[in-house]
Design a protein around this motif. Structure first.
Motif, PDB file in Angstrom:
ATOM      1  N   UNK A   1      54.784  19.447  10.286  1.00  0.00           N
ATOM      2  CA  UNK A   1      55.919  18.861  11.178  1.00  0.00           C
ATOM      3  C   UNK A   1      55.680  19.546  12.442  1.00  0.00           C
ATOM      4  N   UNK A   2      55.038  19.096  13.336  1.00  0.00           N
ATOM      5  CA  UNK A   2      54.644  19.995  14.816  1.00  0.00           C
ATOM      6  C   UNK A   2      56.088  20.133  15.266  1.00  0.00           C
ATOM      7  N   UNK A   3      56.691  19.044  15.473  1.00  0.00           N
ATOM      8  CA  UNK A   3      58.125  19.385  16.288  1.00  0.00           C
ATOM      9  C   UNK A   3      58.991  20.385  15.659  1.00  0.00           C
ATOM     10  N   UNK A   4      59.107  20.626  14.164  1.00  0.00           N
ATOM     11  CA  UNK A   4      59.678  21.635  13.838  1.00  0.00           C
ATOM     12  C   UNK A   4      59.385  23.132  14.226  1.00  0.00           C
ATOM     13  N   UNK A   5      57.850  23.084  14.057  1.00  0.00           N
ATOM     14  CA  UNK A   5      57.340  24.530  14.447  1.00  0.00           C
ATOM     15  C   UNK A   5      57.691  24.604  15.845  1.00  0.00           C
ATOM     16  N   UNK A   6      57.361  23.662  16.841  1.00  0.00           N
ATOM     17  CA  UNK A   6      57.756  23.751  18.210  1.00  0.00           C
ATOM     18  C   UNK A   6      59.122  24.423  18.462  1.00  0.00           C
ATOM     19  N   UNK A   7      59.980  23.729  17.995  1.00  0.00           N
ATOM     20  CA  UNK A   7      61.481  24.103  18.087  1.00  0.00           C
ATOM     21  C   UNK A   7      61.763  25.391  17.845  1.00  0.00           C
ATOM     22  N   UNK A   8      60.969  26.166  16.783  1.00  0.00           N
ATOM     23  CA  UNK A   8      61.342  27.481  16.320  1.00  0.00           C
ATOM     24  C   UNK A   8      60.261  28.476  17.309  1.00  0.00           C
ATOM     25  N   UNK A   9      59.216  28.090  17.869  1.00  0.00           N
ATOM     26  CA  UNK A   9      58.356  28.935  18.372  1.00  0.00           C
ATOM     27  C   UNK A   9      58.719  29.693  19.419  1.00  0.00           C
ATOM     28  N   UNK A  10      58.418  30.971  19.397  1.00  0.00           N
ATOM     29  CA  UNK A  10      59.202  31.975  20.238  1.00  0.00           C
ATOM     30  C   UNK A  10      58.115  32.347  21.478  1.00  0.00           C
ATOM     31  N   UNK A  11      56.830  31.838  21.611  1.00  0.00           N
ATOM     32  CA  UNK A  11      56.013  31.837  22.910  1.00  0.00           C
ATOM     33  C   UNK A  11      56.316  30.887  23.749  1.00  0.00           C
ATOM     34  N   UNK A  12      55.156  30.555  24.570  1.00  0.00           N
ATOM     35  CA  UNK A  12      55.322  29.224  25.604  1.00  0.00           C
ATOM     36  C   UNK A  12      54.472  28.030  24.833  1.00  0.00           C
ATOM     37  N   UNK A  13      55.143  27.124  24.618  1.00  0.00           N
ATOM     38  CA  UNK A  13      54.393  25.911  24.169  1.00  0.00           C
ATOM     39  C   UNK A  13      53.939  25.023  25.423  1.00  0.00           C
ATOM     40  N   UNK A  14      52.572  24.463  25.141  1.00  0.00           N
ATOM     41  CA  UNK A  14      52.190  23.478  26.397  1.00  0.00           C
ATOM     42  C   UNK A  14      51.443  22.475  25.929  1.00  0.00           C
ATOM     43  N   UNK A  15      51.384  21.320  26.473  1.00  0.00           N
ATOM     44  CA  UNK A  15      50.668  20.095  25.764  1.00  0.00           C
ATOM     45  C   UNK A  15      49.942  19.462  27.243  1.00  0.00           C
ATOM     46  N   UNK A  16      48.695  19.272  26.955  1.00  0.00           N
ATOM     47  CA  UNK A  16      48.017  18.505  27.929  1.00  0.00           C
ATOM     48  C   UNK A  16      48.595  17.202  28.110  1.00  0.00           C
ATOM     49  N   UNK A  17      48.621  16.536  29.181  1.00  0.00           N
ATOM     50  CA  UNK A  17      49.373  15.445  29.456  1.00  0.00           C
ATOM     51  C   UNK A  17      48.847  14.989  30.956  1.00  0.00           C
TER      52      UNK A  17
END
Length: 266
Positions: free
Chosen positions: A175-191
Motif C-alpha cells: 500500500x504505497x500511500x502508507x509507505x509514503x506517509x511514513x517515509x523519512x526521506x524526500x518522496x517525488x513522483x513524475x507528473x
C-alpha cells in the motif's frame, strides 16, 4: 540427465503449468529463469537451481555445454526435444536452457529512511523488468510494487530484469500511500502539469523515494497526494511523455549524477 520425449510425461506437464501459470508459481514458491545469463545471475547471488531444463539444440550450444560440464550445479537436469522445450519457453526464440529455482523470500521490512523506487500500477512486464535493472544499476536496492503491477517474479519480468532481481529487496502488493506517509526521506513522483517542478532543479543528495506510475494513467490520485513533490522531466523535443522505464532511468541516474558531483573549490 533425464530425457523426456512425450507431452504426457507427468514432469513435463508439471513444468508447463509452472511456466505458464503465475498462480502455480506462487503456490510452489518457485521461479522460472530463461537463458544462460539469468542462470549465471542466480549462481552469482549464492543460490542454486532446483532443476535445469535444456533442449536438444541448447545442449549443443557452447556456453550451455560448458555450464553442464563444469561441475554439479544441479542434481536434476532434464533434456527435452526442441518442440517440447518451445512449449515451455516464454519467448519466440528459445534460449535452450531454463532453470527452476526457489522464489527468494521477501525482505521482512521496508526501509523508511533509505532510497526506494515505488511502482504504481506498472503492468507491462518489460517495463517492470527494465526499471528493476535501472534501479539496481543506480544503487537503489529497495523496490516497492503496488498490487496492480505485473508480477515481479514472472518469467517475462525476470528476463527483462537481466539478473537485477537478485540485487534488490523486492516488496509486492504494498500500500504505497502508507509507505509514503511514513517515509523519512524526500518522496517525488513524475507528473506533467503546472504544479510540477523541473527534475534538474531538485536537490537529490539525501534519501529519496521515486514514484513511477502506470503506462496509461500515471500515478494514481491517492499515491500522488502522499508524495512531497511532483517532478517533470524537461522534453524540449516536443513529445508529450516518456515511456515509464525511460522516465525512471532518467530520474534515477540524475540522482546518481548529483551524488557524484565533486565539490567546487573556491
Amino acid at each position: 540427465m533425464k530425457y523426456i520425449v512425450s507431452r504426457e510425461n507427468p514432469r513435463f506437464k508439471a513444468l508447463k503449468k509452472l511456466c505458464q501459470s503465475g498462480r502455480e508459481r506462487r503456490k510452489a514458491r518457485q521461479i522460472v529463469l530463461d537463458g544462460m545469463h539469468l542462470v549465471e545471475s542466480l549462481l552469482a547471488s549464492g543460490r542454486s537451481p532446483l532443476e535445469i531444463v535444456i533442449s536438444d539444440a541448447g545442449k549443443a550450444r557452447s556456453e550451455i555445454a560448458r555450464f553442464l560440464e563444469t561441475g554439479e550445479k544441479c542434481s536434476s537436469v532434464i533434456c527435452l526435444s526442441d518442440a517440447l522445450f518451445a512449449e515451455l519457453a516464454p519467448v519466440e526464440t528459445p534460449s535452450g536452457i531454463l532453470a527452476i529455482a526457489s522464489m527468494p523470500d521477501e525482505a521482512m521490512r521496508v526501509d523508511l529512511a533509505g532510497d526506494a523506487v515505488l511502482l504504481d500500477g506498472v503492468q507491462d512486464p518489460g517495463n517492470v523488468g527494465s526499471i528493476l535493472r535501472s534501479a539496481a544499476a543506480a544503487g537503489f536496492r529497495q523496490v516497492l510494487l503496488s498490487e496492480d503491477c505485473a508480477q515481479v517474479w514472472s518469467p517475462k519480468v525476470l528476463r527483462a530484469g537481466m539478473g537485477a532481481h537478485f540485487l534488490l529487496n523486492l516488496h509486492e502488493s504494498v500500500r504505497l500511500p502508507e509507505f509514503l506517509n511514513e517515509y523519512r526521506g524526500l518522496s517525488m513522483a513524475t507528473a506533467l502539469g503546472a504544479d510540477s517542478t523541473g527534475l534538474y532543479e531538485q536537490r537529490l543528495q539525501g534519501a529519496v523515494a521515486w514514484v513511477f506510475g502506470s503506462e496509461g494513467a500515471g500515478v494514481c490520485p491517492d499515491v500522488m497526494a502522499s508524495v512531497a513533490r511532483r517532478v517533470r522531466i524537461p522534453m524540449p523535443g516536443g513529445c508529450e511523455s516518456l515511456n515509464v522505464a525511460a522516465a525512471a532511468a532518467v530520474c534515477l541516474f540524475e540522482t546518481v549524477r548529483q551524488r557524484n558531483l565533486a565539490p567546487v573549490s573556491c
